[in-house]
Design an enzyme around this catalytic site. Structure first.
Site, PDB file in Angstrom:
ATOM      1  N   HIS A  32       7.912  -7.450  -4.043  1.00  0.00           N
ATOM      2  CA  HIS A  32       6.699  -7.682  -4.607  1.00  0.00           C
ATOM      3  C   HIS A  32       6.664  -9.063  -5.230  1.00  0.00           C
ATOM      4  CE1 HIS A  32       4.256  -4.093  -3.432  1.00  0.00           C
ATOM      5  NE2 HIS A  32       5.524  -3.500  -3.591  1.00  0.00           N
ATOM      6  N   LYS A  40     -11.281 -10.899 -16.065  1.00  0.00           N
ATOM      7  CA  LYS A  40     -11.444 -10.993 -17.503  1.00  0.00           C
ATOM      8  C   LYS A  40     -10.965 -12.195 -18.138  1.00  0.00           C
ATOM      9  CE  LYS A  40     -12.942  -8.642 -21.252  1.00  0.00           C
ATOM     10  NZ  LYS A  40     -14.587  -8.045 -21.487  1.00  0.00           N
ATOM     11  N   CYS A  99       5.260  -6.234   1.510  1.00  0.00           N
ATOM     12  CA  CYS A  99       5.593  -4.673   1.706  1.00  0.00           C
ATOM     13  C   CYS A  99       4.995  -3.763   2.657  1.00  0.00           C
ATOM     14  CB  CYS A  99       5.456  -3.962   0.290  1.00  0.00           C
ATOM     15  SG  CYS A  99       6.122  -2.449   0.148  1.00  0.00           S
ATOM     16  N   TYR A 100       4.099  -2.907   2.494  1.00  0.00           N
ATOM     17  CA  TYR A 100       3.272  -2.458   3.509  1.00  0.00           C
ATOM     18  C   TYR A 100       2.541  -3.422   4.822  1.00  0.00           C
ATOM     19  CZ  TYR A 100      -0.386   0.421   5.960  1.00  0.00           C
ATOM     20  OH  TYR A 100      -1.166   0.897   7.097  1.00  0.00           O
ATOM     21  N   GLU A 117       4.619 -10.352  -6.589  1.00  0.00           N
ATOM     22  CA  GLU A 117       3.133 -10.683  -7.655  1.00  0.00           C
ATOM     23  C   GLU A 117       3.515 -10.059  -8.877  1.00  0.00           C
ATOM     24  OE1 GLU A 117       3.403  -8.839  -4.919  1.00  0.00           O
ATOM     25  OE2 GLU A 117       2.454  -6.935  -5.218  1.00  0.00           O
ATOM     26  N   ASP A 131     -18.263 -10.700 -22.277  1.00  0.00           N
ATOM     27  CA  ASP A 131     -18.778 -10.899 -20.968  1.00  0.00           C
ATOM     28  C   ASP A 131     -20.384 -11.212 -21.164  1.00  0.00           C
ATOM     29  OD1 ASP A 131     -16.380  -9.875 -20.544  1.00  0.00           O
ATOM     30  OD2 ASP A 131     -16.921  -7.730 -19.801  1.00  0.00           O
ATOM     31  N   GLY A 141       1.004  -1.095   0.029  1.00  0.00           N
ATOM     32  CA  GLY A 141       0.120  -0.070   0.007  1.00  0.00           C
ATOM     33  C   GLY A 141       0.800   1.243  -0.069  1.00  0.00           C
TER      34      GLY A 141
END
Ligand code: XMP
Length: 518
Positions: free
Chosen positions: A175, A374, A84-85, A177, A233, A57
């Site tokens: 990070h 998605k 992290c945060y 990710e 969608d 964050g």
């Protein structure tokens, strides 16, 4: 729906990467869900996750108004990974110290691994490249709380990866990710499978089976309507709902008069012949074009199209007796937007093509895709046997060609744009580039320029070609299309589209431009 067996809770502290964390988890076939950092502990217990990930964050833990989650989370016995945060907050809450700094460490770093196993299982013989990670932080953990040990360090961040010796609490300063952390996927996989003991079970096959059952249960013998556009969608939603309730589902397709060449016919064929759905088709071209007549302001065009759509849809829907449910193709990013902490991760822009329908028609909502990203919707489309061309279709705005012709909307301009659009799509497909590009389309300018044709001077219209790469439509860069392809596009458009004597290529990125011209 029977809940996915193993679930990971991702608590959002405002990181721009929160969604990415959730997706990385799902890529390992483990279901993940994002909730705001202050998700009540009771609800966490009920959700019963195998593990909790605290996102990063932008805040500093000492900052007034910083997002602080309940300390009780640390005592639930559920494995936690603070990123992290998230790590800094855990350190602070457990009695450590965090040093505030206004200088950010941002970019790649190479970590030194002091202890393998756990998060670093399989990292015994990694080379320097594999130890490359992505840093993005200002503050850092200065002194660790009791019971923690350091697993990895860099010169800049002596506390780069940590674990509690007796409790399942882990933390990373970098990070895992993001794509730039070379072995990030393995770190996340280790958290899921080594630390949380998850079993991979989140697949789109299992999702479809469960979602169909869920819709059946929700709807029973009731009637369902839903707006469809032929886009990914709404078509996936419709195929799923159709599979669940068959003839009790009435997809309604409104032709708003600003669709592409042959589009309405193709959509009707797809729904009726391929999906065997009860499609209700209403061609409201005249009504839309009458409402748009003389309107030049882009937002006004959007509003008119939105309003007219709702009127037409409601009118069609009222012809079906005893409808109780409205099916919508709401996706997970829209849901996150409404529940998430107001950090950067919540600023994802989404255009709700059929926004306003639930307000106009107070029906019970059926939203079978609300848990999906998605890319997962596309996979569901594949599982349901939808055609590849549909699954890979470029996004097309709800207001359609109306916002691709500057100034007012007229039948002549629509005809011009439709021809140009068909050529662009055909040539891009022929060049094998369609799937690599986020969107490619022509725009018709409201000006004329001078040209020559044979011995005659012409004074005709200009087509712009816009092609962009993008990941989510939020930012975009123009595509470096090969010159010979551009030449072919220009030749064909000028030769084949009546009233056009000039083609130009848009070389602007977003920001500061936008993808569409209006
Ligand atoms: P912009 O032009 O804002 O577009 O860079 C970002 C993405 O959104 C699409 N777009 C729309 N989609 N209704 C929609 O359904 C709209 O009013 C609308 N405006 C833009 C655009 O095609 C791109 O994918």
């Amino acid at each position: 729906m029977t809940e996915p067996a193993d679930k990971i809770l991702v608590l959002d502290f405002g990181s721009q990467y929160t969604q990415l964390i959730a997706r990385r988890v799902r890529e390992q076939q483990v279901y993940s869900e994002i909730q705001p950092y202050n998700f009540p502990v009771e609800k966490v217990r009920t959700f019963n996750p195998r593990g909790i990930i605290f996102s990063g964050g932008p805040s500093s833990v000492y900052q007034e108004g910083a997002p602080i989650s309940s300390e009780k989370l640390l005592n639930l016995g559920i494995p936690i990974l603070g990123i992290c945060y998230g790590l800094q907050l855990i350190a602070l809450q457990m009695g450590g110290e965090v040093a505030h700094s206004d200088r950010r460490e941002y970019g790649p770093a190479v970590i030194e691994i002091l202890k393998t196993g756990g998060l670093f299982k399989g990292f015994e013989h990694v080379d320097e490249k594999e130890r490359r990670v992505w840093m993005s932080h200002g503050d850092r953990v200065e002194s660790l709380p009791e019971g923690f040990e350091i697993l990895a360090r860099t010169d800049n961040s002596p506390v780069c990866a940590v674990r509690h010796r007796d409790r399942p609490i882990w933390g990373l300063q970098f990070h895992p990710e993001v794509h730039h952390t070379v072995r990030g996927r393995d770190i996340i996989r280790n958290f899921l499978f080594e630390i949380c003991g998850c079993v991979p079970s989140w697949t789109m096959q299992s999702f479809v089976a469960e979602a169909v059952e869920k819709v059946k249960r929700q709807v029973g013998k009731g009637k369902v309507i839903g707006a469809v556009s032929g886009g990914v969608d709404s078509t996936v939603m419709a195929a799923l709902v159709g599979r669940a309730v068959g003839d009790h589902f009435y997809p309604i397709f409104v032709n708003n008069g600003v669709l592409r060449k042959n589009e309405a016919e193709e959509v009707v064929r797809l729904y009726r012949d391929k999906l065997h759905l009860n499609l209700i088709y209403h061609d409201a071209t005249d009504r839309f074009l009458a409402a748009l007549k003389g309107v030049t302001d882009p937002e006004e065009k959007r509003k008119i199209i939105g309003r007219t759509f709702i009127d037409v849809f409601v009118h069609e829907a009222e012809k079906i007796e005893g409808v109780e449910f409205l099916a919508q193709g709401t996706l997970y990013p829209d849901v996150i937007e409404s529940v998430s902490f107001k950090g950067p991760s919540a600023t994802i822009k989404s255009h709700h093509n059929v926004g306003g329908l639930p307000e106009a028609m107070p029906l019970k909502l059926v939203e079978p895709l609300r848990e999906l990203f998605k890319d997962e919707v596309r996979q569901v489309g594949k599982v349901l046997g939808l055609p590849e061309v549909l699954i890979g279709r470029h996004p097309f705005p709800g207001p359609g060609l109306a916002i691709r012709m500057l100034d007012d909307v007229t039948p002549d301009k629509l005809a011009t744009l439709r021809e140009a659009d068909a050529i662009v799509t055909e040539e891009i497909r022929r060049a094998g580039l369609y799937d690599e590009i986020w969107q490619v389309f022509p725009v018709l300018l409201p000006i004329r320029t001078v040209g020559v044709m044979g011995d005659e001077r012409t004074y005709e219209q200009v087509i712009v070609i816009r092609a962009v790469h993008s990941v989510d439509g939020m930012t975009a860069d123009w595509v470096r299309l090969p010159y010979d392809l551009l030449a072919r596009l220009s030749n064909r458009i000028i030769n084949e589209v009546k009233g056009v004597n000039r083609v130009v290529y848009d070389i602007s990125s977003k920001p500061p431009s936008t993808i569409e011209w209006e």
